[in-house]
Each structure stands twice: as C-alpha cells, then as structure tokens.
Design a protein around this motif. Structure first.
Motif, PDB file in Angstrom:
ATOM      1  N   UNK A 200       0.715  -1.226  -0.324  1.00 60.40           N
ATOM      2  CA  UNK A 200      -0.460   0.356  -0.200  1.00 60.40           C
ATOM      3  C   UNK A 200       0.594   1.198   0.060  1.00 60.40           C
ATOM      4  N   UNK A 201       0.197   2.230  -0.758  1.00 59.91           N
ATOM      5  CA  UNK A 201       1.254   3.496  -0.556  1.00 59.91           C
ATOM      6  C   UNK A 201       1.266   3.953   0.715  1.00 59.91           C
ATOM      7  N   UNK A 202       2.250   4.762   1.090  1.00 60.00           N
ATOM      8  CA  UNK A 202       1.287   5.391   2.460  1.00 60.00           C
ATOM      9  C   UNK A 202       2.949   6.104   2.689  1.00 60.00           C
ATOM     10  N   UNK A 203       2.388   7.673   2.834  1.00 53.37           N
ATOM     11  CA  UNK A 203       3.698   8.606   3.343  1.00 53.37           C
ATOM     12  C   UNK A 203       3.178   8.788   4.744  1.00 53.37           C
ATOM     13  N   UNK A 204       4.378   8.528   6.140  1.00 52.53           N
ATOM     14  CA  UNK A 204       4.106   8.495   7.618  1.00 52.53           C
ATOM     15  C   UNK A 204       5.391   9.823   7.834  1.00 52.53           C
ATOM     16  N   UNK A 205       5.052  10.695   8.630  1.00 53.31           N
ATOM     17  CA  UNK A 205       5.910  11.939   9.064  1.00 53.31           C
ATOM     18  C   UNK A 205       6.132  11.135  10.253  1.00 53.31           C
ATOM     19  N   UNK A 206       7.399  11.131  10.700  1.00 59.19           N
ATOM     20  CA  UNK A 206       7.383  10.820  12.527  1.00 59.19           C
ATOM     21  C   UNK A 206       8.519  12.231  11.932  1.00 59.19           C
ATOM     22  N   UNK A 207       8.424  12.353  14.242  1.00 58.80           N
ATOM     23  CA  UNK A 207       8.536  13.841  14.479  1.00 58.80           C
ATOM     24  C   UNK A 207       9.958  13.643  14.700  1.00 58.80           C
ATOM     25  N   UNK A 208      10.734  14.965  14.071  1.00 59.13           N
ATOM     26  CA  UNK A 208      12.594  15.157  14.069  1.00 59.13           C
ATOM     27  C   UNK A 208      12.739  13.754  12.465  1.00 59.13           C
ATOM     28  N   UNK A 209      12.397  12.932  12.341  1.00 58.69           N
ATOM     29  CA  UNK A 209      12.808  12.220  10.851  1.00 58.69           C
ATOM     30  C   UNK A 209      12.527  12.643   9.704  1.00 58.69           C
TER      31      UNK A 209
ATOM     32  N   UNK B 260       0.545  16.360   4.485  1.00 64.14           N
ATOM     33  CA  UNK B 260      -0.741  16.833   3.829  1.00 64.14           C
ATOM     34  C   UNK B 260      -1.292  15.177   4.367  1.00 64.14           C
ATOM     35  N   UNK B 261      -1.371  15.093   5.563  1.00 67.45           N
ATOM     36  CA  UNK B 261      -1.878  13.328   5.680  1.00 67.45           C
ATOM     37  C   UNK B 261      -3.125  13.566   6.278  1.00 67.45           C
ATOM     38  N   UNK B 262      -3.811  14.273   5.901  1.00 62.16           N
ATOM     39  CA  UNK B 262      -5.276  14.758   6.741  1.00 62.16           C
ATOM     40  C   UNK B 262      -5.730  14.794   7.986  1.00 62.16           C
ATOM     41  N   UNK B 263      -6.940  15.111   8.800  1.00 61.21           N
ATOM     42  CA  UNK B 263      -7.046  15.931   9.042  1.00 61.21           C
ATOM     43  C   UNK B 263      -8.450  14.897   9.988  1.00 61.21           C
TER      44      UNK B 263
ATOM     45  N   UNK C 211      -5.912  15.754  -0.547  1.00 59.20           N
ATOM     46  CA  UNK C 211      -6.356  15.660   0.819  1.00 59.20           C
ATOM     47  C   UNK C 211      -5.056  14.744   2.076  1.00 59.20           C
ATOM     48  N   UNK C 212      -5.300  13.447   1.499  1.00 60.79           N
ATOM     49  CA  UNK C 212      -5.183  12.398   2.051  1.00 60.79           C
ATOM     50  C   UNK C 212      -3.974  11.350   1.193  1.00 60.79           C
ATOM     51  N   UNK C 213      -2.508  11.194   2.031  1.00 56.82           N
ATOM     52  CA  UNK C 213      -1.807  10.112   1.525  1.00 56.82           C
ATOM     53  C   UNK C 213      -2.038   8.614   0.707  1.00 56.82           C
TER      54      UNK C 213
END
Length: 445
Positions: free
Chosen positions: A3-12, A234-237, A418-420
């Motif tokens: 699955x395509x997914x883009x997840x940000x990790x704080x500080x990374x 953008x990861x959606x709210x 709007x949401x990856x």
C-alpha cells in the motif's frame, strides 16, 4: 508494495534518491553515510576495493556505492536493483534514506521507495547531457522519475547536478542545466526544486562546502536537508481508521472481548466518541482504546483516552456492531460523502502486460480489497515531450496515465491531495497476484 503510504515521524526526514541509471545515486548516499561517520570501521575495510581513481587517499579507496548496493547481483553488475534503506543522524536530526534503482525496468521499485518519502533528491549526471547547444535535453528516466515524484505529491525536492568535477566545475554549464531543470519543474507543475552543484564521489557540496565551487553561495545538500520542515505534509485531519483485524476472545460476559485492530491513519479517536463504520454506515460508541507497546501486543489493563494518527491500536465498541477487515471507522459528520464506486485516478503501470479495459483487477485500498475495472484510459503522459496524449488505448509498462475506474462495491476514500494514506491504492492482477499499478485518487464520481 502492499500500500502506498507516507508517514512522517517527528524529528525524522525520509528521503529518496532517484534519477537515471549511473547518475550517482548510490555514491551520493555512500558519501552522506561516510562523511557523517555512519559507517563502521569493518564496513570501511570490507569496501576498500574501488575502481575509481579519483577517490582521495583519505577515503581509504572506498567504493561508496557498495554501502547501499548490498545484493550480490547489484555488486556484480554495478547497478541498483532493489530499494535499499539506510539510516544515519546528525546533531540536528535523523534521516532514513531510500536508494532507488535508476533502470526503467525497476520503476516499480522506485515508486515503492518514493511512496514512503518526505523528500526527493533527483540526480542528474552533467556529463551525459549535451551542453553545447542552447537547449539541453534531460534524460527520459530523469523526466519519468520527476513525473512520479509529482504524482506522489512530494513537496520537498532537490536536484543534485552531479559529476561537475569532470567538467572543471564549470559555472555556465551548471546554470544551463539548472535552467532546464526549473523548466521541467514548471512543465510538470512541481514545487520549485533546490538545485545543487555536487560531486558525490569527491564529496563536494554534499556534507561540507566545496572550495571548487567558489561561485556557489548556497547551503550544502545536508544543510538543506537538516533545515527542512516536513511536519506540514498532508496526512488528513479527519478520523480515518481502517480495520485490519478483528480479535475475538470468548469467555464469561465480563471477560468476553471483541476488539478491532489497525492503525489510525489520520485524525484522532477518543473514548466515548460516536463514530460511523463504513461502508455499512452503522453507528457505534468507542468503549476502550488500547495502544500497542510495539513489542508484543496490546495491554487490556492500560486503556487510553485518545489515540492519534500513527498509533497502532485495538478498540472496542459499546454496541454489538458488524465490523470486518477493510471497514473504515470515521467521524459521524459527513461520513456518507466518503463512499464512492467510481474514481478518476493517476496510475503508474508496473506490469509487463499492458492494462486491459476488458479485465477485472483487484483494487487494494488501505486494508480493503474490491474488484475494479478500468472503464476508460483518459490520457497518458508522453515522457519525451511531457505532454498529455488523449484518445489512447494502451497503457504499458512504466507508463503514466489517468484512468476512470468502476468498483464492484463502494469504498471510503479521500482524494490523494487531501490524504496520502486513504487517497492511494494499488491494482493487483487476480490471476498472477502481481501488483500491476500504483494509483492516486484525483476525483471521486
């Protein structure tokens, strides 16, 4: 690539290197690892067999590309085949880097790596371009990777114009290539990239400033990476919780447990909150939330009041409701607006067999799978001219196009912009189980 997914990790910062074959992607990553002291002594000794005469004595004759090209076939052929992930850190932040293959036949691997990234570093080999003419033509694979970066919605883009040392660090050559890169970005409607003159092999302008580029006054590549703000991606709210697994433990009335496991893709969920389960549209009230400790399982003795995007949780409801894998838990307001059975999507076709409008495919969206049929190929992207060709009936391997999809049953989907996580999908061949396309939802009909 499930699955395509883009997840940000704080500080990374997660970034990918891409571009055509032999442009120096693996060498650039090796240089970053080596100059930031992320390479162990035994690794340096093992890799101290190089064919490059230009490496200085201080580099202990290391073939820097081998720090990422770990497969035996990669070392034998001198190319990158699969995506290699490496980790390093500086005083300011941590990095996860993906080295993507440049060969056209491995485009699917590049899509996989880019789907996980916050930043794209596109390499251009200055020595492979004809800079003697007024107009420079970039390589087709450079354009293809730039187009994929655009499709995947990456907001931070750098272009490293590599091997300038072989052109005597010529400022005018760099400026001509830079102008062509900026024109490419404008044509594809990419965010304006930061363009760097570099020599990955010698380390010029990668980690430390280069005296050879005395005409360049900008930051080094690493300084630019350290200063990026990737928290606004953008990861959606709104709440999006795809159910991955239903756990059941039978016992007495007091001990009976039915929990719904998965990852909160966006928004947040609170104990006592009223939610809607799609596609059925049934309502439920959150009873308990348990967050995974990341080691073994969930502790039913340590429930929490709230879970946020990125948390892997188990959740129970007050009411007895029918919930299965693939269902989506969302906030109650405007829940029905998410359901759709027809999509307009950009796709990158990854299979050797061309797309067939007469066949059914399996569409995997978050944890859900449905049968899908391509009703129409709206247009394809001509990589050479970067124009959209209409009235086409063939979408072949590594081609990028826009299609209309009809689904067997509705899914709860967002637009990719709007949401990856909930705006992307993959198509699977039901006969071979091969992933044949990566898609980004542009419109829900």
């Amino acid at each position: 690539m499930e699955q395509l997914h883009n997840k940000n990790t704080h500080g990374v910062v997660r970034f990918i290197t891409c571009g055509s074959v032999d442009d120096g992607k693996s060498t650039l990553i090796g240089r970053l690892l080596y100059d930031t002291k992320a390479v162990l002594t035994d690794q340096i000794q093992a890799l101290s067999k190089t064919k490059h005469s230009r490496v200085t004595a201080s580099d202990a004759a290391i073939d820097l590309a081998l720090l990422t090209d770990g497969l035996e076939a990669e070392r034998e052929q001198g190319i990158t085949i699969d995506v290699a992930y490496r980790y390093f850190s500086t005083v300011k932040r941590k990095f996860i880097v993906a080295d993507a293959p440049g060969h056209e036949q491995y485009t699917r691997n590049m899509v996989t790596g880019a789907s996980q990234a916050d930043v794209a570093i596109l390499l251009v080999d200055a020595t492979r371009l004809d800079t003697s003419t007024a107009s420079i033509s970039l390589l087709a694979q450079t354009k293809r990777h730039a187009a994929i970066v655009k499709m995947l919605g990456l907001k931070h883009i750098a272009v490293a114009v590599n091997k300038i040392d072989l052109l005597n660090f010529d400022k005018e050559v760099f400026k001509k290539i830079q102008n062509e890169i900026l024109n490419l970005a404008k044509t594809l409607k990419l965010p304006t990239p930061k363009v760097f003159p570099v020599s990955a092999l010698l380390g010029d302008n990668i980690v430390s400033p280069s005296k050879n580029f005395n005409w360049y006054e900008g930051p080094t590549l690493l300084e630019w990476l350290e200063g990026l703000d990737v928290t606004s991606e953008k990861s959606g709210s709104q709440l999006r919780f795809p159910v991955q697994y239903v756990a059941r433990q039978d016992g007495s009335a007091a001990e009976d447990f039915r929990g719904y496991l998965g990852r909160v893709e966006s928004g947040e969920i609170r104990q006592g909150e009223s939610v809607t389960i799609l596609p059925a549209g049934s309502s439920a009230t959150v009873a308990e939330i348990y967050i995974s400790n990341g080691v073994d399982s969930f502790s039913q003795n340590q429930s929490v009041d709230i879970a946020k995007a990125g948390d892997v949780i188990a959740m129970t409801f007050v009411e007895d409701v029918d919930v299965s894998r693939g269902d989506m838990v969302v906030a109650q307001d405007k829940a029905s607006d998410l359901l759709t059975k027809q999509l307009i999507a950009d796709i990158c076709w990854l299979d050797q067999d061309a797309l067939s409008t007469s066949r059914k495919y399996i569409l995997r969206h978050t944890t859900n799978t449905v049968f899908a049929k391509v009703k129409n190929i709206i247009q394809i992207l001509d990589i050479e001219t970067l124009s959209q060709a209409v009235e086409v009936d063939l979408l072949g391997v590594n081609m990028i196009g826009q299609v209309e999809l009809a689904l067997q049953k509705p899914i709860a989907a967002d637009l990719f912009d709007e949401s990856l996580a909930t705006g992307s999908f993959v198509l699977i061949d039901e006969a071979t189980n091969h992933t044949v396309a990566a898609g980004m939802i542009r419109e829900a009909l």
